[in-house]
Write a protein that holds these residues in place. Structure first.
Motif, PDB file in Angstrom:
ATOM      1  N   GLY A  63       0.443   9.374  -3.621  1.00  0.00           N
ATOM      2  CA  GLY A  63       0.817   9.878  -2.311  1.00  0.00           C
ATOM      3  C   GLY A  63       0.066   9.258  -1.154  1.00  0.00           C
ATOM      4  O   GLY A  63       0.231   9.707  -0.008  1.00  0.00           O
ATOM      5  N   ASP A  64      -0.770   8.233  -1.412  1.00  0.00           N
ATOM      6  CA  ASP A  64      -1.485   7.585  -0.312  1.00  0.00           C
ATOM      7  C   ASP A  64      -0.481   7.108   0.739  1.00  0.00           C
ATOM      8  O   ASP A  64       0.465   6.371   0.436  1.00  0.00           O
ATOM      9  N   GLU A  65      -0.702   7.529   1.967  1.00  0.00           N
ATOM     10  CA  GLU A  65       0.294   7.312   3.020  1.00  0.00           C
ATOM     11  C   GLU A  65       0.570   5.839   3.271  1.00  0.00           C
ATOM     12  O   GLU A  65       1.720   5.388   3.280  1.00  0.00           O
ATOM     13  N   PHE A  66      -0.502   5.063   3.458  1.00  0.00           N
ATOM     14  CA  PHE A  66      -0.316   3.662   3.815  1.00  0.00           C
ATOM     15  C   PHE A  66       0.290   2.860   2.666  1.00  0.00           C
ATOM     16  O   PHE A  66       1.185   2.040   2.873  1.00  0.00           O
TER      17      PHE A  66
ATOM     18  N   GLU B 246       7.583   1.107   0.129  1.00  0.00           N
ATOM     19  CA  GLU B 246       8.915   1.199   0.728  1.00  0.00           C
ATOM     20  C   GLU B 246       9.291  -0.110   1.417  1.00  0.00           C
ATOM     21  O   GLU B 246      10.435  -0.566   1.337  1.00  0.00           O
TER      22      GLU B 246
ATOM     23  N   THR C 291       2.098   3.992   0.228  1.00  0.00           N
ATOM     24  CA  THR C 291       3.488   4.424   0.045  1.00  0.00           C
ATOM     25  C   THR C 291       4.399   3.698   1.025  1.00  0.00           C
ATOM     26  O   THR C 291       5.510   3.272   0.672  1.00  0.00           O
ATOM     27  N   GLU C 292       3.927   3.536   2.260  1.00  0.00           N
ATOM     28  CA  GLU C 292       4.706   2.779   3.250  1.00  0.00           C
ATOM     29  C   GLU C 292       4.876   1.328   2.804  1.00  0.00           C
ATOM     30  O   GLU C 292       5.947   0.732   2.978  1.00  0.00           O
TER      31      GLU C 292
END
Length: 619
Positions: free
Chosen positions: A316-319, A325, A321-322
């Motif tokens: 789930g690490d935000e960066f 994507e 995960t981006e």
């Protein structure tokens, strides 16, 4: 399998073990080690080399034999089909017998190789190499002496005498840089360090090769480490006089200790020799470097695989995960690799946030200062404010360094004061209260600027604040080659040899950002410098002047120091900040209360005038 069959199997195994004779022969390394030490005290340096090299070879062979045998027997006798207790014990016994036979075939009777904990610790601390470097030196084999000294020093970086020996070896004819090798270097750590250096130099193709090799070596070392955990385990509670145990409890204790040992492999593999703390986020960081390096090489599918691997550790690490994507979309739409990409640890934004105050000017950002998380600002305070704060230091004339007038160099005198102490003196009328309040306000202004510019999402707290002046001592400035403050990092122990900065005591590991607010420039020398991790290569230099402030993150990414002040007096407000409220500066909280009391005109409040303030070292 019934009980009778199990009993017969057990008796057969025991009988075989008792009747078996040693088919291999390897001299025990503790015996060789003791012989080498005895030879050293007899000054028989040829025997020192012969026995000590033999001990190191025997130590390595015993270790590798245990690994090979345990892995082989583990494959031959798996627990996969075990469904009953008796089947479990049968596998345990067969695996144990397999391991014993395998080891004794290679190295001889195992009881010969039972070594005391003291000897094992000596080998782990690389003590044999200390003897070897002295012996090789006496035998005039300087290349081998240099290698032994370097190997020992890697695990004992605080050993002053060995550090001096290494410098002497480097200056001697007959030695070159290739001789200074770590004979006990761990392949996965070597490849990782090489990969980081190539990455920092933008050689992404070379970095990919090194990081991929580092991963292979890491997982190989992990398997070996876990295999070594399958041997006898020590359970401390069994030594207690009241400890009562059954067979099941003994088995449970053993496997609990084995699991704990395997868990510690993660720490062991990410800890460099001679260090207490592991490298933070060590294994996931391989995948972080790789995903960005692959991206730079336009290998998007490989980059996505590495990013997804990273998320296995930090779900789930935000960066990241981006990034996944982005990679997924790039694979589908074949987007150009020049698009913007977020990187978790190895890329840092060079554009800062607002400066809060209209008068403050941005002089240089991180890119201009050749680093990360750096900023240089002017006009943080006015000329009049600089003069007032400088006079405050002269008036108070306190050392602020636990009584040491020259804490960093004998060629300069240091004086300083804290916010709370100046407010105390101002309340007592010993210094102008207006000046004391200015010190408080200027430090708060600096805190707000740093918090805003570096776009911090949480409150930045004071960790320590110190108004300090350093004065060149007349008659001691000729031929100076030292620094006013040696190269260091503010929240970790800088290790130039290993190209690392260790976040462990006595470093102030809770510090996150630092700032220096300069009060004058009418002196010679005293430039603030940033360096590479080698503590030698200067990457940026700042000439102090009134109202100028340099701010930066406090970690190993920003080693820094101060050049010698050779004439005059250099004054500055040194500030350290933390994002952790648990490590807020106690004196600052007390100063906040004093300021509130003054603002409320509660001048009748009594507070301790005998505070014993011991400021910490700083720039």
């Amino acid at each position: 399998i019934n009980v009778a069959t199990l009993q017969f199997s057990f008796l057969s195994i025991v009988l075989q073990a008792l009747l078996s004779s040693s088919r291999g022969s390897l001299e025990p390394y503790d015996l060789l080690y003791n012989n080498a030490v005895d030879a050293f005290y007899r000054s028989d340096y040829k025997d020192v080399v012969r026995y000590m090299e033999g001990a190191l070879s025997s130590y390595a062979e015993v270790r590798q034999t245990k690994v090979r045998c345990r892995l082989r027997c583990q494959d031959q006798h798996p627990f996969d089909s075990v469904t009953m207790d008796l089947q479990f014990f049968d596998v345990v016994l067969r695996r144990s017998n397999c391991q014993n036979e395998c080891v004794e075939e290679k190295v001889g009777t195992q009881s010969m190789h039972k070594v005391s904990e003291d000897v094992n610790q000596d080998f782990q601390r690389r003590i044999p190499y200390n003897y070897l470097q002295l012996a090789y030196q006496k035998l005039k084999q300087l290349d081998k002496a240099a290698a032994a000294a370097h190997t020992y020093f890697q695990a004992n970086p605080e050993h002053v005498e060995m550090d001096q020996n290494l410098e002497q070896y480097k200056a001697l004819e007959g030695t070159d840089q290739d001789h200074f090798v770590d004979r006990e270097a761990r392949p996965h750590q070597m490849s990782f360090s090489a990969g980081v250096k190539l990455y920092d130099s933008a050689d992404y193709k070379g970095a990919i090769a090194q990081f991929e090799e580092a991963l292979q070596e890491y997982y190989k070392a992990d398997v070996e480490c876990r295999a070594l955990c399958q041997g006898p385990q020590r359970f401390e509670e069994q030594d207690h006089v009241l400890y009562r145990y059954s067979l099941y409890e003994l088995v449970s204790d053993h496997f609990t200790q084995a699991l704990h040992c395997e868990h510690e492999c993660v720490r062991d593999l990410s800890t460099r020799p001679g260090r207490l703390s592991p490298m933070e986020n060590y294994l996931p960081l391989h995948y972080d470097y790789l995903q960005f390096a692959y991206f730079q090489m336009n290998m998007v599918e490989e980059a996505m695989e590495c990013a997804q691997s990273y998320l296995l550790f930090h779900e789930g690490d935000e960066f990241m995960t981006e990034n996944v994507e982005y990679y997924r979309e790039a694979v589908v739409n074949t987007l150009p690799s020049s698009s913007v990409l977020v990187c978790v640890f190895v890329c840092v934004c060079t554009v800062g946030g607002p400066l809060v105050y209209d008068s403050v000017r941005l002089v240089q950002n991180s890119k201009a200062l050749n680093g990360t998380q750096r900023v240089l600002l002017d006009d943080v305070i006015s000329v009049d404010e600089c003069a007032e704060l400088t006079n405050l230091t002269v008036t108070m004339a306190g050392d602020g360094y636990r009584g040491k007038m020259s804490p960093h160099t004998p060629n300069e005198r240091f004086e300083g004061a804290t916010v709370l102490k100046t407010l105390q003196y101002g309340y007592e009328g010993r210094v102008p209260l207006k000046s004391a309040r200015l010190f408080y306000d200027a430090s708060e202004r600096a805190r707000r600027i740093i918090e805003s510019y570096f776009l911090l999402n949480s409150t930045l707290h004071f960790s320590y604040t110190h108004l300090v002046c350093r004065t060149a001592i007349a008659g001691q400035q000729d031929h100076r080659n030292d620094l006013s403050h040696p190269i260091h990092a503010d929240n970790c122990l800088l290790d130039p040899e290993a190209n690392e900065c260790w976040k462990e005591p006595p470093a102030y590991t809770y510090r996150d950002y630092s700032a220096l607010l300069y009060l004058n420039g009418d002196f010679e020398g005293g430039e603030f410098i940033f360096t590479e991790m080698d503590a030698k290569t200067v990457t940026a230099q700042v000439k102090p002047k009134c109202g100028r402030m340099v701010g930066f993150s406090s970690g190993g990414e920003n080693p820094h120091g101060v050049r010698a002040v050779t004439r005059g007096q250099r004054c500055a407000v040194a500030l350290w900040f933390t994002l952790d409220p648990l490590f807020r500066e106690l004196e600052r909280l007390q100063a906040d209360e004093v300021m509130q009391a003054l603002d409320n005109q509660s001048s009748q409040s009594q507070w301790d005038t005998s505070l014993n303030i011991n400021p910490k070292d700083e720039l």
